[in-house]
Design an enzyme around this catalytic site. Structure first.
Site, PDB file in Angstrom:
ATOM      1  N   PHE A 172     -22.165 -11.311  23.954  1.00 46.74           N
ATOM      2  CA  PHE A 172     -21.635 -10.091  23.351  1.00 46.74           C
ATOM      3  C   PHE A 172     -20.132 -10.150  23.133  1.00 46.74           C
ATOM      4  O   PHE A 172     -19.530  -9.179  22.681  1.00 46.74           O
ATOM      5  CB  PHE A 172     -22.099  -8.881  24.155  1.00 46.74           C
ATOM      6  CG  PHE A 172     -23.603  -8.834  24.220  1.00 46.74           C
ATOM      7  CD1 PHE A 172     -24.343  -9.035  23.057  1.00 46.74           C
ATOM      8  CD2 PHE A 172     -24.283  -8.679  25.406  1.00 46.74           C
ATOM      9  CE1 PHE A 172     -25.736  -9.062  23.094  1.00 46.74           C
ATOM     10  CE2 PHE A 172     -25.673  -8.697  25.454  1.00 46.74           C
ATOM     11  CZ  PHE A 172     -26.398  -8.896  24.288  1.00 46.74           C
ATOM     12  N   SER A 222     -23.728  -7.439  37.066  1.00 47.98           N
ATOM     13  CA  SER A 222     -24.038  -8.755  36.489  1.00 47.98           C
ATOM     14  C   SER A 222     -22.785  -9.595  36.288  1.00 47.98           C
ATOM     15  O   SER A 222     -22.782 -10.793  36.547  1.00 47.98           O
ATOM     16  CB  SER A 222     -24.747  -8.584  35.136  1.00 47.98           C
ATOM     17  OG  SER A 222     -25.984  -7.933  35.298  1.00 47.98           O
ATOM     18  N   HIS A 276     -29.685 -13.038  24.118  1.00 50.10           N
ATOM     19  CA  HIS A 276     -28.694 -12.958  25.185  1.00 50.10           C
ATOM     20  C   HIS A 276     -28.098 -14.317  25.550  1.00 50.10           C
ATOM     21  O   HIS A 276     -27.171 -14.367  26.345  1.00 50.10           O
ATOM     22  CB  HIS A 276     -29.328 -12.339  26.436  1.00 50.10           C
ATOM     23  CG  HIS A 276     -29.514 -10.852  26.333  1.00 50.10           C
ATOM     24  ND1 HIS A 276     -30.176 -10.257  25.290  1.00 50.10           N
ATOM     25  CD2 HIS A 276     -29.122  -9.832  27.136  1.00 50.10           C
ATOM     26  CE1 HIS A 276     -30.182  -8.942  25.459  1.00 50.10           C
ATOM     27  NE2 HIS A 276     -29.554  -8.655  26.564  1.00 50.10           N
ATOM     28  N   PRO A 298      -6.617  -4.550  11.007  1.00 54.32           N
ATOM     29  CA  PRO A 298      -8.058  -4.468  11.212  1.00 54.32           C
ATOM     30  C   PRO A 298      -8.397  -3.056  11.707  1.00 54.32           C
ATOM     31  O   PRO A 298      -8.006  -2.667  12.817  1.00 54.32           O
ATOM     32  CB  PRO A 298      -8.320  -5.548  12.269  1.00 54.32           C
ATOM     33  CG  PRO A 298      -7.176  -6.515  12.110  1.00 54.32           C
ATOM     34  CD  PRO A 298      -6.009  -5.629  11.779  1.00 54.32           C
ATOM     35  N   ILE A 337     -10.074   9.980   0.429  1.00 55.34           N
ATOM     36  CA  ILE A 337     -10.127   8.814  -0.467  1.00 55.34           C
ATOM     37  C   ILE A 337     -10.146   7.535   0.360  1.00 55.34           C
ATOM     38  O   ILE A 337      -9.379   7.400   1.304  1.00 55.34           O
ATOM     39  CB  ILE A 337      -8.868   8.774  -1.380  1.00 55.34           C
ATOM     40  CG1 ILE A 337      -8.830   9.973  -2.309  1.00 55.34           C
ATOM     41  CG2 ILE A 337      -8.794   7.466  -2.165  1.00 55.34           C
ATOM     42  CD1 ILE A 337      -9.779   9.927  -3.471  1.00 55.34           C
ATOM     43  N   ARG A 372     -19.847 -16.883  38.335  1.00 54.01           N
ATOM     44  CA  ARG A 372     -19.528 -15.438  38.277  1.00 54.01           C
ATOM     45  C   ARG A 372     -19.272 -14.899  39.678  1.00 54.01           C
ATOM     46  O   ARG A 372     -18.423 -14.036  39.889  1.00 54.01           O
ATOM     47  CB  ARG A 372     -20.636 -14.646  37.581  1.00 54.01           C
ATOM     48  CG  ARG A 372     -21.985 -14.706  38.260  1.00 54.01           C
ATOM     49  CD  ARG A 372     -23.013 -13.781  37.588  1.00 54.01           C
ATOM     50  NE  ARG A 372     -24.338 -14.027  38.147  1.00 54.01           N
ATOM     51  CZ  ARG A 372     -25.307 -13.120  38.208  1.00 54.01           C
ATOM     52  NH1 ARG A 372     -25.107 -11.905  37.732  1.00 54.01           N
ATOM     53  NH2 ARG A 372     -26.476 -13.418  38.727  1.00 54.01           N
ATOM     54  N   HIS A 375       0.829  -1.212   0.000  1.00 51.01           N
ATOM     55  CA  HIS A 375       0.000   0.000   0.000  1.00 51.01           C
ATOM     56  C   HIS A 375       0.861   1.259   0.000  1.00 51.01           C
ATOM     57  O   HIS A 375       1.209   1.774   1.063  1.00 51.01           O
ATOM     58  CB  HIS A 375      -0.910  -0.006   1.228  1.00 51.01           C
ATOM     59  CG  HIS A 375      -1.836  -1.183   1.295  1.00 51.01           C
ATOM     60  ND1 HIS A 375      -1.414  -2.437   1.656  1.00 51.01           N
ATOM     61  CD2 HIS A 375      -3.160  -1.290   1.050  1.00 51.01           C
ATOM     62  CE1 HIS A 375      -2.444  -3.282   1.619  1.00 51.01           C
ATOM     63  NE2 HIS A 375      -3.512  -2.616   1.253  1.00 51.01           N
ATOM     64  N   ARG A 429     -24.472 -17.581  35.273  1.00 54.61           N
ATOM     65  CA  ARG A 429     -25.307 -16.671  36.045  1.00 54.61           C
ATOM     66  C   ARG A 429     -25.893 -17.393  37.250  1.00 54.61           C
ATOM     67  O   ARG A 429     -26.033 -16.831  38.324  1.00 54.61           O
ATOM     68  CB  ARG A 429     -26.454 -16.161  35.160  1.00 54.61           C
ATOM     69  CG  ARG A 429     -27.411 -15.251  35.924  1.00 54.61           C
ATOM     70  CD  ARG A 429     -28.654 -14.900  35.110  1.00 54.61           C
ATOM     71  NE  ARG A 429     -29.466 -13.943  35.840  1.00 54.61           N
ATOM     72  CZ  ARG A 429     -30.787 -14.004  35.970  1.00 54.61           C
ATOM     73  NH1 ARG A 429     -31.451 -14.971  35.381  1.00 54.61           N
ATOM     74  NH2 ARG A 429     -31.433 -13.102  36.658  1.00 54.61           N
ATOM     75  N   HIS A 473      -2.150  -0.704   7.075  1.00 59.34           N
ATOM     76  CA  HIS A 473      -1.756  -1.064   5.714  1.00 59.34           C
ATOM     77  C   HIS A 473      -0.597  -0.193   5.232  1.00 59.34           C
ATOM     78  O   HIS A 473       0.116  -0.565   4.317  1.00 59.34           O
ATOM     79  CB  HIS A 473      -2.943  -0.942   4.761  1.00 59.34           C
ATOM     80  CG  HIS A 473      -3.662   0.365   4.874  1.00 59.34           C
ATOM     81  ND1 HIS A 473      -4.653   0.574   5.817  1.00 59.34           N
ATOM     82  CD2 HIS A 473      -3.528   1.528   4.219  1.00 59.34           C
ATOM     83  CE1 HIS A 473      -5.105   1.825   5.697  1.00 59.34           C
ATOM     84  NE2 HIS A 473      -4.436   2.413   4.739  1.00 59.34           N
TER      85      HIS A 473
END
Lengths: 684, 684
Positions: B453, B393, B489, B124, B196, B366, B35, B535, B75
């Site tokens: 997630f 949580s 979820h 990335p 660009i 947890r 590049h 959980r 790049h």
């Protein structure tokens, strides 16, 4: 409209808001689980939008020209269920009482296809907003394609509720930036600005000047609206209609409003109020009714069936007039909104496969895909292509593709229709926008990026599978075969990990003909498909007519042993660019007296759904197997067993020319043949 | 400083920029891939930063107080390689000539650990910016923790190059919003605003007012800087140092500047110029030198070794003074910057495992994780926790956790140090920021969200694995066992798909003791780990001392058959909350005369690295096996083979209470026992 001038009406409207509040409270209380804070905080906003603006017909949730409503902060699902119930959708109060119970129409987060009136499945934050951008974009493009002077048959808005969580998510940037650039003026977002997220007061982790941020995207922004003043929200919605740009309405609200001791705290976000606080809230708001009870007069005020029927009837009259003037367009519009393929579809696919086979080209499968798209586009005007800024690499464009673009028009700018979207470097946004386009109906969206960057979009692929949207994800540069860009760009685990998403079809075709069939299967499917395509050329493979037909079954016999049945036997399974390695290995092995079958397996997900008879016919039980794919090996154990062989890559790639990499990672015909000899020897 | 006043110096500086240009051009040309557009466009910016501002010592890329430089638009790697080469890092010109070749130190995109002076792996898009936010945050927190009046031993900046692509990506929003909220005033981003991207002129898909957007995040923004005017960039960098906030410097540039016929077009982004255009560029810029040749005087001007040695020596003098006054802090700082564990670490782990075992608690994993964190924090002050707005949580906080926060301070605001970060609803941003913190060194970052997630963060997990950063990802709500929140979820494919990422360790412990060991292994590992936590409560399992030791091997025998060896035998393999199902099934089967072994497999990734002797001892070849995990079944074929059994879930979840779901999906001890009987029967 002034609230002071009409105190009676204002009180009634307030009661409408409270009806939403208590249905939400009671639903969460009955479930002993759920999120009361948002419904309590957005009740007045919901009244303003649903009672005064939203164009919908509860009797027909599929009316093509309805406004779309998206609850991007999907944890507030009880608000939506209360709205659907009260306005007259097929959602009886018993379903509200069964909130969050198995097989109820009221799941924890809204799910399209489960509850009438739910336009998209939300919960994973930010994606609802991106879906809505897709819906608004579909509307804008359909309007430009189908409307005629005096005949605005496509003319509806998309409304979205978002919370702080949606706006913190990166996808909100991607979606809002694209919507602003494309001037999607019928998109209206209502921001529940309550200053609270799960961890507490957001100012410590989210201090954005959100109005300024959206203004920077080119949005119209209505600031400082009192979200508990129905008239103020109403005014803002009227303002949005004249903005000529997407509009963000910033509503200052109190989370959990109405709850005397929990309002304004994060405790009210995601847990039931508890019996005592519920009683206190009833007293505070003067709501004497039993749980789930709404007085008849209030129910009557909320009911939108007559209004909705009338609105749709009026539209149908206009549509019939359109049909008289433009019969072909009307029929085409109806076909596309039903999601049906054109009558000539099957013939076109047959012709395409025949022509592709005759051409016998040795090209990259990304190139084969481009040629396929060009053929499909002739019979599928609903194809709406695009790429996340890799058009020339993904080869997602085609002759006949027209860029969707903005044209300067004096001081203003205008969106020009087309069938190709430059999504920008926004993989996740693109994918969720495509889901929204598919949910809207009218287009069949596809979009490209590099396979590695499917990671960026992964939850949108999952949501497509969960929602069964007809979305086609084109992922090129599908292995270390992409070469010099190196390990950051070289997928290794991606093919396998995409195949693990339930309901997502994954194709990795080996040549032009398999690519054409993969596209045809993706188009025909009621659900999402991924096409994994090579950067580098792959040789054409000749097939019989039956073999060409068998591609659609996901896995089939490409070459079969011609040696006597007494010979040692082995089955080689391969996908994509590695099919050629299997064929070369087979030649070696056959010369050495081993009977070899080569199975091409362009789609394991499709193959797995075939009846056992087909699967056993392709992979005869008891015959040792070797799989080859330029990716993680563990995935293939389910096909080759513990005693079979797998030739693959279990580490990250390297930066080097492709040929050097295949040699370096021992992805060669020799390696496949060696592995085959090993398993044949073990099996003996 | 005025360029006009010093024409000779200006010409020399221009030559320094052109030296970068031609090394980049020649590298890409030799590789026939790469590049050139970005290096040509950012050459002057690079001179301004690297020659006039960057504090670094090419002789010691590990100097703790060096400025960090991140090329987020990775790049443009040849620009960085040219800079490292010319300033005196151990990167000889031969490596530049081998750009993008196998095992060169100059891979297609910059990779940390491969090339001295590369601070993070980029490519990335957008993640480099987020890594840099992590580095700047680590610096800010370390300074507040270790600096003393008159002793600023931590005092460096983080500089980032970004392009349009980085700024389109959603993660740029998450990272920039967090950086603005936390007022990371030593973070300076230089934006290559060339208009660009790969698809062409960005205005059609990216029309943001980027300066206004960053101002909305609370950043200082320097607008309209001529990116080809070294002095102008220099001025902007000086301005940034006084801003008291993170700064975005918007540099207007011409992509591919210097190339007579390709500058300003997207053709120059990602392909060699070609011999003819290279020659034309040499003529246009008056660069008569052969490929890879840089005149000695110019090399001397670029060389930063002496300056770097002096800068580090000066810092070392100051550090020695710090050591005299604060010997303990100095030793601790050095330990942490080396990434070493404290001397008492092993004893602490042993004590923790013993205490956890004695407590014999039945809690959710947890919760077990939270208790473990509290114990670890006593010996590991480098623990830097956090959550993507799910603290209550994920249970990622602990007694002794101090929120990193902003305190109003008159008109301004001040970052207060601490060891817990509220990342906001930004899973991807959090993960990439954690990677940056880990790369900076000084802290061991961990952060939580729901397992589903992890999709949002997936490419950052991959990058952590590629970079081998010590980052701990805490993923709670690890199955349908989370209940009513429903399929959006509920992870189903996630455990399996995370295990496919090369080099990522995945733990799914079954109780308190396994959770404690999982944490200990994650802390000890030179690489990233994911902890998948329930959980819901899971029963404590009693173990022998040897069994407790064996947990660290990823898979071990938890219960073994006591029946005679002539009995029918079966091995049950389970993880996490399903271990209890396996134990219950074993009781049933043993009663029925089947000899059962239960293998707990908290980490398949760790188990897979054990010697075959251990693996065969745990899973004796030839004995039929059944695996049980509340996730996709295909993954387990690699352990149970084609004839084994798998109890799992191959579809999306449902919204309902957890107990109802386990019954609905047939995830029961009975189902496991039935499957075991089936495979025993088949094997007979």
């Amino acid at each position: 409209m002034s609230a002071v001038a009409e105190p009676v009406a204002a009180a009634a409207q307030q009661q409408m808001a409270d009806a939403l509040r208590f249905l939400a409270i009671d639903g969460v209380e009955a479930a002993k689980s759920g999120h009361p804070g948002m419904p309590l905080g957005m009740a007045e906003i919901a009244v303003a939008l649903w009672d005064r603006h939203l164009k919908h017909n509860p009797h027909n949730p599929a009316w093509p020209d309805r406004d779309r409503f998206v609850l991007s902060n999907g944890h507030g699902s009880m608000l939506l269920y209360a709205l659907l119930h009260l306005t007259g959708y097929d959602l009886p109060v018993d379903e509200l009482k069964r909130f969050r119970q198995l097989h109820a129409k009221t799941p924890g987060h809204p799910e399209v296809g489960v509850t009438p009136g739910v336009e998209t499945t939300t919960g994973p934050l930010g994606q609802g907003l991106a879906n809505a951008v897709g819906m608004a974009l579909a509307e804008a493009l359909l309007a430009r394609e189908f409307n005629r002077p005096g005949h605005a048959i496509v003319d509806h808005r998309t409304y979205v509720f978002v919370g702080d969580g949606c706006l913190m998510e990166g996808i909100s940037h991607e979606a809002a930036s694209l919507a602003g650039t494309l001037r999607l003026d019928k998109l209206v977002v209502l921001y529940d600005d309550n200053g609270i997220s799960i961890d507490g007061h957001v100012v410590q982790w989210f201090a954005d000047d959100t109005p300024a941020r959206f203004a920077a995207y080119g949005w119209h922004v209505v600031r400082d609206v009192d979200g508990h003043d129905i008239d103020a929200v109403d005014d803002a919605l009227n303002e949005a209609k004249k903005a000529g740009r997407p509009t963000l309405i910033c509503c200052k609200t109190l989370i959990g409003k109405g709850s005397p001791s929990k309002a304004g705290t994060h405790d009210v976000h995601g847990a039931p109020l508890g019996a005592e606080e519920v009683a206190a809230t009833r007293r505070a708001l003067g709501w004497p009714h039993a749980p789930f009870e709404v007085p008849d007069d209030l129910r009557a005020r909320w009911n939108a069936r007559m209004r909705g029927e009338a609105a749709e009837a009026e539209w149908r009259r206009r549509f019939e007039s359109y049909r008289q003037h433009y019969p072909n367009e009307a029929a085409e519009f109806e076909r596309r909104m039903r999601g049906e393929l054109p009558a000539q579809w099957r013939d076109a696919v047959r012709a395409m496969l025949r022509d592709t086979d005759s051409a016998a080209q040795t090209v990259a499968t990304r190139k084969a895909s481009q040629q396929t798209i060009a053929m499909l586009a002739r019979v599928l005007p609903e194809l709406l292509g695009g790429s996340a800024d890799l058009t020339g690499s993904n080869l997602t464009d085609w002759k006949g593709a027209v860029d969707v673009r903005i044209e300067a028009n004096g001081p203003s700018a205008e969106l020009k229709g087309g069938n190709y979207i430059h999504y920008g470097v926004r993989e996740f946004g693109m994918s969720a926008v495509m889901n929204g386009i598919a949910l809207h109906r009218g287009y069949l969206p596809f979009g490209g990026t590099f396979l590695t960057f499917s990671d960026y979009a992964r939850n949108a692929l999952r949501m497509a599978a969960l929602m069964k949207t007809r979305t086609v994800f084109v992922f090129t540069h599908d292995s270390v075969g992409l070469g010099e860009d190196g390990p950051t760009h070289q997928p290794v685990e991606h093919a396998a990990s995409l195949r693990l998403i339930p309901g997502l079809d994954v194709w990795r075709p080996c040549d032009t003909v398999e690519t054409a069939q993969a596209w045809a299967s993706a188009v025909e499917r009621e659900g999402p498909s991924c096409l994994l395509l090579s950067r580098q050329n792959v040789p054409f493979v000749s097939r019989s007519a039956q073999q060409i037909e068998a591609i659609a079954r996901g896995g089939y016999v490409l070459r079969d042993w011609s040696l006597p049945s007494t010979a040692q036997r082995v089955v080689l399974i391969a996908t994509g660019s590695e099919v050629t390695l299997a064929l070369d290995a087979a030649a070696q092995l056959t010369d050495a007296g081993v009977a070899v079958r080569v199975v091409s397996m362009p789609s394991t997900t499709v193959f797995d759904r075939e009846p056992a008879a087909w699967r056993d016919a392709v992979l005869p039980p008891g015959v040792p197997r070797v799989a080859v794919e330029a990716g993680v090996r563990a995935f293939w154990r389910q096909y080759v067993g513990l005693d079979g062989g797998v030739v693959g890559i279990d580490s990250f790639g390297e930066s080097a020319p492709a040929a050097a990499l295949f040699a370096h990672f021992n992805l060669t015909a020799q390696a496949v043949a060696d592995e085959a000899r090993r398993v044949v020897h073990v099996a003996r």
